[in-house]
Design a protein around this motif. Structure first.
Motif, mmCIF file in Angstrom:
data_model
loop_
_atom_site.group_PDB
_atom_site.id
_atom_site.type_symbol
_atom_site.label_atom_id
_atom_site.label_comp_id
_atom_site.label_asym_id
_atom_site.label_seq_id
_atom_site.Cartn_x
_atom_site.Cartn_y
_atom_site.Cartn_z
ATOM 1 N N ASN A 1 -6.182 -8.551 -26.631
ATOM 2 C CA ASN A 1 -6.724 -8.187 -27.940
ATOM 3 C C ASN A 1 -6.313 -6.783 -28.365
ATOM 4 N N TYR A 2 -5.852 -5.978 -27.404
ATOM 5 C CA TYR A 2 -5.539 -4.575 -27.681
ATOM 6 C C TYR A 2 -4.057 -4.255 -27.480
ATOM 7 N N HIS B 1 -6.528 -2.536 -32.909
ATOM 8 C CA HIS B 1 -7.878 -2.873 -32.466
ATOM 9 C C HIS B 1 -8.364 -1.994 -31.315
#
Length: 202
Positions: free
Chosen positions: A75-76, A105
């Protein structure tokens, strides 16, 4: 305050209390699969500021983002080449820090001071952290416990130095002094930046 958790089935009630305290901006010391580490919630400005204060380092110094697995870590990550993904899948959870290119993010309170959008991601093979992250809503931000040019490996020594300055110290017994192996996977080819624990698996 030294806190004891069951070494195989850590008590969920205790872990939930720790999670709640982390969200409030408190800092804990956890055993990892390498050394003991100061841990805060990655989204807590207060917690991250206390990390820097406890470690007595500049806010330009990098911290690590601790995730439970590759799925959460992704997600990062801005871009992860196939070779790097296969490597992470093979080596995690384990004593490795992966330097990656971060996306938008990335928790700003933890990493806004870093000039380059590169961070170190840890997916440790450490039961207390892994079980905590099953219930905690955010990744964690961490940095190794290093005092007077020495790594502290005994929980009693940690209590003497940090007992009144952190919310709790999770008893992991005497840990290894060996640091994680740092792997740069920002490019097409992996680069070993530091050989440490687990480097024999490469």
């Amino acid at each position: 305050m030294i806190l004891s958790l069951h070494p195989i089935n850590p008590e969920k009630r205790k872990l939930q209390q720790i999670s709640d305290k982390l969200l409030e901006g408190n800092v804990y010391i956890f055993p990892t699969d390498t050394v003991y580490a100061l841990v805060a919630d990655s989204q807590s400005k207060l917690g991250v500021e206390r990390l820097y204060e406890l470690k007595n380092i500049s806010k330009n110094q990098p911290l690590s983002l601790v995730c439970p697995n590759i799925s959460v870590a992704s997600n990062y990550i801005e871009n992860l080449p196939n070779e790097a993904f296969r490597l992470m899948k093979k080596l995690t959870p384990g004593p490795f820090t992966f330097i990656i290119r971060a996306n938008k993010h990335l928790p700003r309170v933890s990493f806004s001071n870093q000039k380059e959008k590169q961070i170190g991601i840890r997916i440790p093979d450490a039961i207390y952290l892994q079980e905590l992250m099953k219930m905690h809503p955010n990744p964690l931000t961490s940095t190794s416990v290093f005092t007077n040019d020495e790594f502290i490996i005994k929980v009693e020594s940690l209590e003497e130095i940090y007992g009144s300055r952190v919310e709790g110290i999770i008893d992991g017994g005497i840990v290894d002094i060996e640091l994680s192996t740092i792997l740069d996977v920002t490019g097409d080819k992996m680069i070993v930046l530091r050989e440490g624990k687990g480097s024999d698996l490469l």
